[in-house]
Design an enzyme around this catalytic site. Structure first.
Site, PDB file in Angstrom:
ATOM      1  N   ARG A 126       0.806  -1.239   0.000  1.00 18.21           N
ATOM      2  CA  ARG A 126       0.000   0.000   0.000  1.00 18.21           C
ATOM      3  C   ARG A 126       0.834   1.283   0.000  1.00 18.21           C
ATOM      4  NH1 ARG A 126      -3.095  -3.019   3.758  1.00 18.21           N
ATOM      5  NH2 ARG A 126      -4.788  -4.064   2.684  1.00 18.21           N
ATOM      6  N   LYS A 148       3.220  11.317 -11.610  1.00 17.73           N
ATOM      7  CA  LYS A 148       2.326  10.489 -12.430  1.00 17.73           C
ATOM      8  C   LYS A 148       3.052   9.176 -12.680  1.00 17.73           C
ATOM      9  CE  LYS A 148      -0.774  13.398 -15.172  1.00 17.73           C
ATOM     10  NZ  LYS A 148      -1.152  13.841 -16.536  1.00 17.73           N
ATOM     11  N   GLU A 190       9.394  17.479 -25.293  1.00 21.09           N
ATOM     12  CA  GLU A 190       8.769  17.894 -24.017  1.00 21.09           C
ATOM     13  C   GLU A 190       9.375  19.212 -23.527  1.00 21.09           C
ATOM     14  OE1 GLU A 190       6.115  16.314 -22.884  1.00 21.09           O
ATOM     15  OE2 GLU A 190       6.346  14.120 -22.889  1.00 21.09           O
ATOM     16  N   LYS A 232       7.751  22.673 -14.513  1.00 24.33           N
ATOM     17  CA  LYS A 232       6.897  21.537 -14.140  1.00 24.33           C
ATOM     18  C   LYS A 232       6.628  21.555 -12.631  1.00 24.33           C
ATOM     19  CE  LYS A 232       5.527  16.857 -14.712  1.00 24.33           C
ATOM     20  NZ  LYS A 232       5.589  15.597 -15.424  1.00 24.33           N
ATOM     21  N   GLU A 242      -4.078  17.008 -11.206  1.00 28.33           N
ATOM     22  CA  GLU A 242      -4.668  17.381 -12.490  1.00 28.33           C
ATOM     23  C   GLU A 242      -6.167  17.683 -12.399  1.00 28.33           C
ATOM     24  OE1 GLU A 242      -2.965  15.337 -15.997  1.00 28.33           O
ATOM     25  OE2 GLU A 242      -4.975  15.459 -16.856  1.00 28.33           O
ATOM     26  N   ARG A 246      -2.743  21.592 -14.272  1.00 25.35           N
ATOM     27  CA  ARG A 246      -1.778  20.555 -14.649  1.00 25.35           C
ATOM     28  C   ARG A 246      -2.084  19.966 -16.032  1.00 25.35           C
ATOM     29  NH1 ARG A 246       1.205  15.733 -11.213  1.00 25.35           N
ATOM     30  NH2 ARG A 246       2.371  14.995 -13.028  1.00 25.35           N
ATOM     31  N   ASN A 250      -0.308  18.505 -20.808  1.00 26.42           N
ATOM     32  CA  ASN A 250      -0.746  17.502 -21.777  1.00 26.42           C
ATOM     33  C   ASN A 250      -0.835  18.071 -23.196  1.00 26.42           C
ATOM     34  OD1 ASN A 250      -2.800  14.772 -21.943  1.00 26.42           O
ATOM     35  ND2 ASN A 250      -1.388  14.929 -20.232  1.00 26.42           N
ATOM     36  N   HIS A 253      -0.643  15.834 -26.276  1.00 25.05           N
ATOM     37  CA  HIS A 253      -0.726  14.435 -25.843  1.00 25.05           C
ATOM     38  C   HIS A 253      -2.016  13.734 -26.275  1.00 25.05           C
ATOM     39  CE1 HIS A 253       2.776  15.544 -23.528  1.00 25.05           C
ATOM     40  NE2 HIS A 253       2.904  14.309 -23.060  1.00 25.05           N
ATOM     41  N   HIS A 257      -0.840  10.575 -27.868  1.00 22.12           N
ATOM     42  CA  HIS A 257      -1.164   9.267 -27.282  1.00 22.12           C
ATOM     43  C   HIS A 257      -1.979   8.425 -28.270  1.00 22.12           C
ATOM     44  CE1 HIS A 257      -0.581  10.339 -22.715  1.00 22.12           C
ATOM     45  NE2 HIS A 257       0.547  10.108 -23.353  1.00 22.12           N
ATOM     46  N   HIS A 270       7.487   8.335 -27.538  1.00 22.75           N
ATOM     47  CA  HIS A 270       6.503   9.230 -26.919  1.00 22.75           C
ATOM     48  C   HIS A 270       6.745  10.687 -27.337  1.00 22.75           C
ATOM     49  CE1 HIS A 270       3.819  10.942 -23.917  1.00 22.75           C
ATOM     50  NE2 HIS A 270       4.818  11.698 -23.471  1.00 22.75           N
TER      51      HIS A 270
HETATM   52  N1  LIG Z   1       5.097  10.321 -15.617  1.00 18.13           N
HETATM   53  C1  LIG Z   1       5.137  11.376 -16.410  1.00 18.13           C
HETATM   54  O1  LIG Z   1       4.829  12.506 -16.015  1.00 18.13           O
HETATM   55  C2  LIG Z   1       5.612  11.206 -17.824  1.00 18.13           C
HETATM   56  C3  LIG Z   1       6.004  12.318 -18.561  1.00 18.13           C
HETATM   57  C4  LIG Z   1       6.474  12.126 -19.854  1.00 18.13           C
HETATM   58  C5  LIG Z   1       6.585  10.841 -20.371  1.00 18.13           C
HETATM   59  N2  LIG Z   1       6.209   9.794 -19.620  1.00 18.13           N
HETATM   60  C6  LIG Z   1       6.381   8.427 -20.120  1.00 18.13           C
HETATM   61  O2  LIG Z   1       7.781   8.207 -20.272  1.00 18.13           O
HETATM   62  C7  LIG Z   1       7.989   7.242 -21.293  1.00 18.13           C
HETATM   63  C8  LIG Z   1       9.031   7.748 -22.262  1.00 18.13           C
HETATM   64  O3  LIG Z   1      10.237   7.937 -21.547  1.00 18.13           O
HETATM   65  P1  LIG Z   1      11.644   7.936 -22.314  1.00 18.13           P
HETATM   66  O4  LIG Z   1      11.559   8.811 -23.486  1.00 18.13           O
HETATM   67  O5  LIG Z   1      12.675   8.175 -21.289  1.00 18.13           O
HETATM   68  O6  LIG Z   1      11.698   6.458 -22.895  1.00 18.13           O
HETATM   69  P2  LIG Z   1      12.422   5.119 -22.363  1.00 18.13           P
HETATM   70  O7  LIG Z   1      12.303   4.987 -20.922  1.00 18.13           O
HETATM   71  O8  LIG Z   1      11.908   4.033 -23.227  1.00 18.13           O
HETATM   72  O9  LIG Z   1      13.947   5.386 -22.713  1.00 18.13           O
HETATM   73  C9  LIG Z   1      14.310   5.591 -24.059  1.00 18.13           C
HETATM   74  C10 LIG Z   1      15.441   4.632 -24.489  1.00 18.13           C
HETATM   75  O10 LIG Z   1      16.679   5.139 -23.990  1.00 18.13           O
HETATM   76  C11 LIG Z   1      17.386   4.104 -23.280  1.00 18.13           C
HETATM   77  N3  LIG Z   1      18.210   4.805 -22.305  1.00 18.13           N
HETATM   78  C12 LIG Z   1      17.827   5.340 -21.132  1.00 18.13           C
HETATM   79  N4  LIG Z   1      18.830   6.057 -20.612  1.00 18.13           N
HETATM   80  C13 LIG Z   1      19.876   5.954 -21.461  1.00 18.13           C
HETATM   81  C14 LIG Z   1      21.183   6.494 -21.469  1.00 18.13           C
HETATM   82  N5  LIG Z   1      21.597   7.342 -20.540  1.00 18.13           N
HETATM   83  N6  LIG Z   1      21.992   6.159 -22.485  1.00 18.13           N
HETATM   84  C15 LIG Z   1      21.561   5.332 -23.486  1.00 18.13           C
HETATM   85  N7  LIG Z   1      20.319   4.828 -23.553  1.00 18.13           N
HETATM   86  C16 LIG Z   1      19.489   5.154 -22.540  1.00 18.13           C
HETATM   87  C17 LIG Z   1      16.279   3.240 -22.757  1.00 18.13           C
HETATM   88  O11 LIG Z   1      16.763   1.973 -22.410  1.00 18.13           O
HETATM   89  C18 LIG Z   1      15.316   3.232 -23.949  1.00 18.13           C
HETATM   90  O12 LIG Z   1      15.764   2.325 -24.917  1.00 18.13           O
HETATM   91  C19 LIG Z   1       6.641   7.001 -21.941  1.00 18.13           C
HETATM   92  O13 LIG Z   1       6.101   5.798 -21.462  1.00 18.13           O
HETATM   93  C20 LIG Z   1       5.812   8.165 -21.482  1.00 18.13           C
HETATM   94  O14 LIG Z   1       4.439   7.859 -21.432  1.00 18.13           O
HETATM   95  C21 LIG Z   1       5.735   9.941 -18.351  1.00 18.13           C
HETATM   96  O1  LIG Z   2       2.933  15.407 -15.720  1.00 15.89           O
HETATM   97  C1  LIG Z   2       1.922  15.573 -16.404  1.00 15.89           C
HETATM   98  O2  LIG Z   2       0.845  15.937 -15.902  1.00 15.89           O
HETATM   99  C2  LIG Z   2       1.943  15.332 -17.856  1.00 15.89           C
HETATM  100  O3  LIG Z   2       0.905  15.321 -18.492  1.00 15.89           O
HETATM  101  C3  LIG Z   2       3.272  15.110 -18.495  1.00 15.89           C
HETATM  102  C4  LIG Z   2       3.211  14.362 -19.815  1.00 15.89           C
HETATM  103  O4  LIG Z   2       4.347  14.754 -20.566  1.00 15.89           O
HETATM  104  C5  LIG Z   2       3.292  12.848 -19.658  1.00 15.89           C
HETATM  105  O5  LIG Z   2       3.423  12.234 -20.920  1.00 15.89           O
HETATM  106  C6  LIG Z   2       2.198  12.186 -18.848  1.00 15.89           C
HETATM  107  O6  LIG Z   2       2.531  10.845 -18.585  1.00 15.89           O
HETATM  108  C7  LIG Z   2       0.884  12.159 -19.575  1.00 15.89           C
HETATM  109  O7  LIG Z   2      -0.077  11.851 -18.636  1.00 15.89           O
HETATM  110  P1  LIG Z   2      -1.501  11.267 -18.994  1.00 15.89           P
HETATM  111  O8  LIG Z   2      -2.288  11.545 -17.767  1.00 15.89           O
HETATM  112  O9  LIG Z   2      -2.009  11.991 -20.200  1.00 15.89           O
HETATM  113  O10 LIG Z   2      -1.318   9.821 -19.261  1.00 15.89           O
HETATM  114 ZN   LIG Z   3       4.612  13.426 -22.259  1.00 15.21          ZN
END
Ligand SMILES: NC(=O)c1ccc[n+]([C@@H]2O[C@H](COP(=O)([O-])OP(=O)(O)OC[C@H]3O[C@@H](n4cnc5c(N)ncnc54)[C@H](O)[C@@H]3O)[C@@H](O)[C@H]2O)c1
Ligand SMILES: O=C(O)C(=O)C[C@@H](O)[C@H](O)[C@H](O)COP(=O)(O)O
Ligand SMILES: [Zn+2]
Length: 368
Positions: A126, A148, A190, A232, A242, A246, A250, A253, A257, A270
């Protein structure tokens, strides 16, 4: 060894009574002083993937004191692995190790690892502590901050998840030296987003420094990461879950998405999908009379300078877009809510787009 004053800056995410730091600088990964203060107890599970492990796992582990119980889990790489099954592997590993509520999960990698580790931490017994150690530009400027967490569902991105904040975010800017250029461009999408939604001055700076950013010039990268994280942090502090502002994060997105989901996770990165989605949002804003031709041209040129795609997938119809967009998490009742631009640097939430204008955009936006 990195001295504390080598850290370029520390920002804070303030959430009412709570807050956590974002440390940004070179060499943080291998220095115990940045990670150890944020551990909840003596049990640490480092979760990473098969690409990042050989590059950075040993360096991170070497920074942890010997008297801790440290376990590691190396998951497969890729957006297609951002699933509940992968998260179950994290829970299995925690149980196998006998970890309790005072354990800490450390997510070492890009946004895929960070989102899954955060979600695993939110649910394990939890809720346990977690620390984000992002290693892609995208994860350093966006996904590691704000809490998130979650996984994809075949019908939609991040459909299963939770808001669960990390104890700290440790951004080691040195890790960007190994990042493939396509991934760097995805991260720049981004970064450009922050300029478009909230800071026209930052957008102008990005236009001027794009070549330096793509060339990994350290001062330019540090400035881009710091400004992005600080924008951010400001937005998340205003609206953690959100309910309002917030949603501006998006921008691009809803379209992006839809592209990722339709094409199959991982085919479009992404950031690539979000870049195209932001251009679609800018063009829609122009058709609604809010932006002029020059604003859209400027948006397109900035994305192009970052080497991002500017056209939607050839095999995706307007109806394909709409079918996925109708499931978007921002929608209330049966109204589509889009993030659009009233000007460059000024985003808004809009739920009154005339359906015929949206449908026309989805049909006649360029394809490739
Ligand atoms: N939680 C949030 O607020 C939020 C915000 C934006 C995106 N996201 C999510 O994040 C994901 C995308 O993240 P990403 O772009 O980091 O993709 P990713 O995590 O897939 O990483 C991209 C690639 O780079 C590689 N990699 C990572 N670090 C490296 C390094 N230092 N050197 C060489 N290779 C490296 C990884 O193994 C992968 O192949 C998506 O799933 C998206 O939905 C979430
Ligand atoms: O942090 C946030 O809020 C964002 O929307 C950041 C986005 O760049 C990110 O891709 C996030 O994961 C999108 O969220 P979602 O709620 O649309 O899935
Ligand atoms: Zn994003």
């Amino acid at each position: 060894m990195t001295r504390p004053d080598d850290v370029l800056c520390t920002l804070k995410v303030s959430l009412g009574e709570r807050s956590y730091p974002i440390h940004i600088g070179p060499g943080l990964l291998g220095d115990a002083r940045w990670l150890v203060p944020h551990l909840a107890g003596r049990q640490v599970m480092v979760v990473t993937n098969e690409t990042v492990a050989p590059l950075y796992l040993e360096r991170l582990k070497a920074a942890l004191p010997d008297d801790l119980t440290v376990r590691e889990l190396v998951l497969p790489d890729g957006e297609a692995t951002k699933t509940l099954e992968s998260v179950e592997r994290i829970w299995d590993a925690l149980l196998e190790a006998g970890f309790n509520r005072r354990c800490t999960l450390v997510g070492l990698g890009g946004g895929v690892i960070g989102d899954m580790v955060g979600f695993a931490a939110a649910c394990y017994q939890r809720g346990v502590a977690f620390v984000q150690v992002p290693t892609t530009l995208l994860s350093q400027v966006d996904s590691s901050v704000g809490g998130k967490t979650g996984v994809n569902h075949p019908r939609g991105k991040n459909m299963i998840g939770a808001f669960w904040q990390p104890r700290a975010v440790l951004i080691d800017t040195d890790t960007l030296s190994t990042l493939p250029s396509r991934e760097l461009s995805a991260g720049l999408a981004e970064v450009i987003k922050y300029g478009l939604i909230r800071d026209e001055g930052f957008l102008a700076w990005l236009e001027a420094r794009m070549a330096d950013l793509r060339g990994l010039e350290p001062a330019a990268l540090a400035r881009a990461i710091e400004r992005s994280c600080s924008l951010k942090a400001e937005i998340v502090a205003e609206d953690e879950t959100e309910q309002g502002v917030r949603a501006l994060l998006n921008l691009g997105h809803t379209f992006g998405h839809a592209i990722e989901t339709h094409q199959g996770y991982g085919r479009w990165l992404h950031g690539e999908a979000v870049g195209t989605g932001m251009l679609m949002a800018a063009e829609l804003s122009r058709r609604l009379g809010w932006l002029d031709e020059a604003d859209v041209a400027r948006t397109r040129a900035t994305l192009e300078a970052a080497a991002l795609p500017l056209a939607a997938p050839a095999d995706m119809t307007g109806e394909d877009f709409l079918a996925i967009m109708r499931l978007d998490k921002k929608n209330l009742d049966d109204r589509l809510r889009l993030i659009l631009l009233e000007g460059l640097g000024k985003a808004c939430i809009h739920d009154e787009t005339p359906p015929e204008i949206l449908s026309r955009l989805l049909e006649d936006f360029p394809r490739r």
